[in-house]
Design an enzyme around this catalytic site. Structure first.
Site, PDB file in Angstrom:
ATOM      1  CD  GLN A  67      -3.243   1.697   2.710  1.00 31.01           C
ATOM      2  OE1 GLN A  67      -1.850   1.408   3.606  1.00 31.01           O
ATOM      3  NE2 GLN A  67      -3.959   0.548   2.074  1.00 31.01           N
ATOM      4  CB  CYS A  97      -4.492   7.010   6.598  1.00 31.31           C
ATOM      5  SG  CYS A  97      -4.261   7.467   8.411  1.00 31.31           S
ATOM      6  CE  LYS A 138      -8.634  -0.985   4.675  1.00 27.39           C
ATOM      7  NZ  LYS A 138      -8.475  -0.445   5.798  1.00 27.39           N
ATOM      8  CG  ASN A 198     -12.195  -3.092   6.529  1.00 22.80           C
ATOM      9  OD1 ASN A 198     -11.362  -1.458   7.020  1.00 22.80           O
ATOM     10  ND2 ASN A 198     -12.118  -3.854   7.417  1.00 22.80           N
ATOM     11  N   GLY A 199     -14.792  -3.508   8.162  1.00 22.23           N
ATOM     12  CA  GLY A 199     -15.346  -2.596   9.021  1.00 22.23           C
ATOM     13  C   GLY A 199     -16.022  -3.997   9.956  1.00 22.23           C
ATOM     14  CD  GLU A 200     -16.778  -2.036  14.923  1.00 24.37           C
ATOM     15  OE1 GLU A 200     -16.696  -2.833  15.695  1.00 24.37           O
ATOM     16  OE2 GLU A 200     -15.386  -1.096  15.076  1.00 24.37           O
TER      17      GLU A 200
HETATM   18  C1  LIG Z   1      -3.867  -0.056  14.135  1.00 20.02           C
HETATM   19  C2  LIG Z   1      -4.084   0.239  12.993  1.00 20.02           C
HETATM   20  C3  LIG Z   1      -3.211   0.430  11.646  1.00 20.02           C
HETATM   21  C4  LIG Z   1      -4.400   0.867  10.663  1.00 20.02           C
HETATM   22  N1  LIG Z   1      -3.533   1.311   9.480  1.00 20.02           N
HETATM   23  C5  LIG Z   1      -4.289   1.177   8.111  1.00 20.02           C
HETATM   24  C6  LIG Z   1      -2.840   1.568   7.100  1.00 20.02           C
HETATM   25  O1  LIG Z   1      -1.805   1.807   7.259  1.00 20.02           O
HETATM   26  N2  LIG Z   1      -4.072   1.748   5.888  1.00 20.02           N
HETATM   27  C7  LIG Z   1      -5.051   1.169   5.945  1.00 20.02           C
HETATM   28  O2  LIG Z   1      -5.716   0.952   4.362  1.00 20.02           O
HETATM   29  N3  LIG Z   1      -5.509   0.911   6.817  1.00 20.02           N
HETATM   30  C8  LIG Z   1      -5.293   0.533   8.020  1.00 20.02           C
HETATM   31  N4  LIG Z   1      -6.290   0.470   9.227  1.00 20.02           N
HETATM   32  C9  LIG Z   1      -7.542   0.805   8.448  1.00 20.02           C
HETATM   33  C10 LIG Z   1      -7.583  -1.334   9.149  1.00 20.02           C
HETATM   34  O3  LIG Z   1      -7.218  -1.211   7.907  1.00 20.02           O
HETATM   35  C11 LIG Z   1      -9.156  -0.954   8.773  1.00 20.02           C
HETATM   36  O4  LIG Z   1     -10.281  -0.794   8.081  1.00 20.02           O
HETATM   37  C12 LIG Z   1     -10.461  -0.892  10.375  1.00 20.02           C
HETATM   38  O5  LIG Z   1      -9.441  -1.018  11.245  1.00 20.02           O
HETATM   39  C13 LIG Z   1     -11.848  -1.212   9.798  1.00 20.02           C
HETATM   40  O6  LIG Z   1     -11.908  -2.420  10.152  1.00 20.02           O
HETATM   41  P1  LIG Z   1     -11.861  -3.118  11.490  1.00 20.02           P
HETATM   42  O7  LIG Z   1     -13.410  -2.294  12.594  1.00 20.02           O
HETATM   43  O8  LIG Z   1     -11.735  -4.853  11.518  1.00 20.02           O
HETATM   44  O9  LIG Z   1     -11.143  -3.011  12.611  1.00 20.02           O
HETATM   45  C14 LIG Z   1      -5.948   0.409  10.806  1.00 20.02           C
HETATM   46  C15 LIG Z   1      -6.226   0.364  11.387  1.00 20.02           C
HETATM   47  C16 LIG Z   1      -5.570   0.231  12.712  1.00 20.02           C
HETATM   48  C17 LIG Z   1      -6.653  -0.198  14.502  1.00 20.02           C
END
Ligand SMILES: Cc1cc2nc3c(=O)[nH]c(=O)nc-3n(C[C@H](O)[C@H](O)[C@H](O)COP(=O)(O)O)c2cc1C
Length: 327
Positions: A67, A97, A138, A198-200
């Site tokens: 990425q 981000c 993304k 994606n999410g939760e």
């Molecule tokens: C600690 C952390 C670091 C993350 N770093 C990135 C990243 O480098 N690139 C990105 O696209 N999303 C990043 N995300 C977002 C996750 O890829 C994901 O979209 C987000 O956590 C929602 O999914 P979840 O609810 O299943 O955790 C990050 C999330 C967390 C918690």
């Protein structure tokens, strides 16, 4: 049906990707973002951040996409060209981000206010990639609201993005539940490329509800994958009932011990000695939400900083340093 391991900067690096890939269940992973801000990064920076690039961009059979995060189309394209020479499984663009330091420099989710810029970035990056190398992205649903979510998705696809992961929240919603999975479906209706939800998603039941609401069969797991390393495998085995959840967790923990040992070994090789303990505690702190054994180990290693002392606790718990198979 596909399951992807999400990028998580500061949490999921090559060591944790190797551990999760060893347990299995993922079709692919996306690396943590490589930030492109002022210059063209040399190849060794990409290879250091994503060592899988030296192994066919793959770890234990799991392809790893890389990425990029940035705001300038030309600079992103120059960096994408260097990255392409290293043959990643795909090049992914970050429009999700929420970090203020990143957003202040015009990168990440803040770009979702400018679909024209998303289009320019996708076009510029697509133009430098070989035809066979996939460009993916993304995105979140917007900065403060969802008003431009469809415009952003369409702009990315018109610019050449061949697959879109939708983190179903706005930037301002950060990581707060709920995720608005219905928006993944709305986006899927207006673009002609695969859309990944994606999410939760923390449990098999969440995965089933997410697929139902979003109307998709491809899901990216993020925090849930780190808390529950067997989540992807259990989703794949969803038809198989488990009479005894405690017995299942105990069996998983036994399988996890050598994987944890491998993670420990890889972290030790990678980071400065003073940082290894923190990385190991970080994962155990999340694992203890699911495994009572992880809670016990975590409480014992919490006050410790020396790896020799941590290794003693690990050995007593059956996590034996030096036995983990990596790469
Ligand atoms: C600690 C952390 C670091 C993350 N770093 C990135 C990243 O480098 N690139 C990105 O696209 N999303 C990043 N995300 C977002 C996750 O890829 C994901 O979209 C987000 O956590 C929602 O999914 P979840 O609810 O299943 O955790 C990050 C999330 C967390 C918690």
């Amino acid at each position: 049906m596909r399951l992807m391991l999400a990028p998580m900067e500061g949490l999921v690096d090559d060591a944790l990707r190797a551990a999760l890939a060893r347990i299995g269940g993922y079709d692919c992973a996306v690396s943590e973002f490589v930030r492109v801000s002022a210059s063209c990064l040399p190849a060794h920076v990409f290879r250091r951040m994503v060592p899988e690039l030296d192994h066919g961009s793959c770890i234990h059979g799991m392809p790893v996409r890389v990425q990029l995060l940035g705001a300038d189309p030309g600079l992103l394209a120059d960096n994408a060209a260097v990255l392409a020479s290293l043959k990643p499984a795909a090049v992914d663009l970050n429009f999700g981000c929420p970090a203020p330091t990143v957003n202040r420099h015009g990168g990440g989710a803040v770009l979702l206010d400018e679909p024209e810029r998303l289009y320019a970035i996708a076009c510029a990056v697509r133009a430098v990639l070989p035809a066979a190398l996939m460009l993916t992205a993304k995105m979140r649903l917007g900065v403060a609201d969802t008003a431009r979510a469809l415009d952003c998705a369409q702009a990315l696809v018109e610019g050449g993005v061949a697959e879109l992961v939708v983190h179903a929240r706005t930037r301002d919603e950060a990581y707060r539940p709920p995720a608005h999975w219905e928006w993944v479906g709305r986006i899927g209706e207006v673009v002609r490329v695969p859309v990944v939800a994606n999410g939760e998603v923390w449990t098999v039941a969440d995965w089933a509800r997410c697929c139902g609401v979003a109307g998709v069969s491809d899901v990216m797991l993020a925090r849930g994958a780190v808390v529950d390393p067997f989540l992807a495998r259990r989703i794949r085995a969803r038809g198989e009932p488990h009479a005894d959840d405690e017995a299942l967790r105990a069996a998983e923990w036994r399988e996890l011990c050598p994987v944890l040992a491998g993670f420990r070994d890889q972290v030790m090789r990678k980071v400065k000695p003073g940082h290894a303990a923190g990385r190991i505690k970080q994962w155990l702190n999340l694992l203890r939400r699911r495994y009572a054994q992880a809670e016990l180990v975590y409480q014992r290693i919490r006050p410790l900083t020396a790896m020799a002392a941590i290794d003693e606790v690990f050995a007593a718990a059956g996590v034996v340093a030096g036995t983990g198979r990596v790469m």
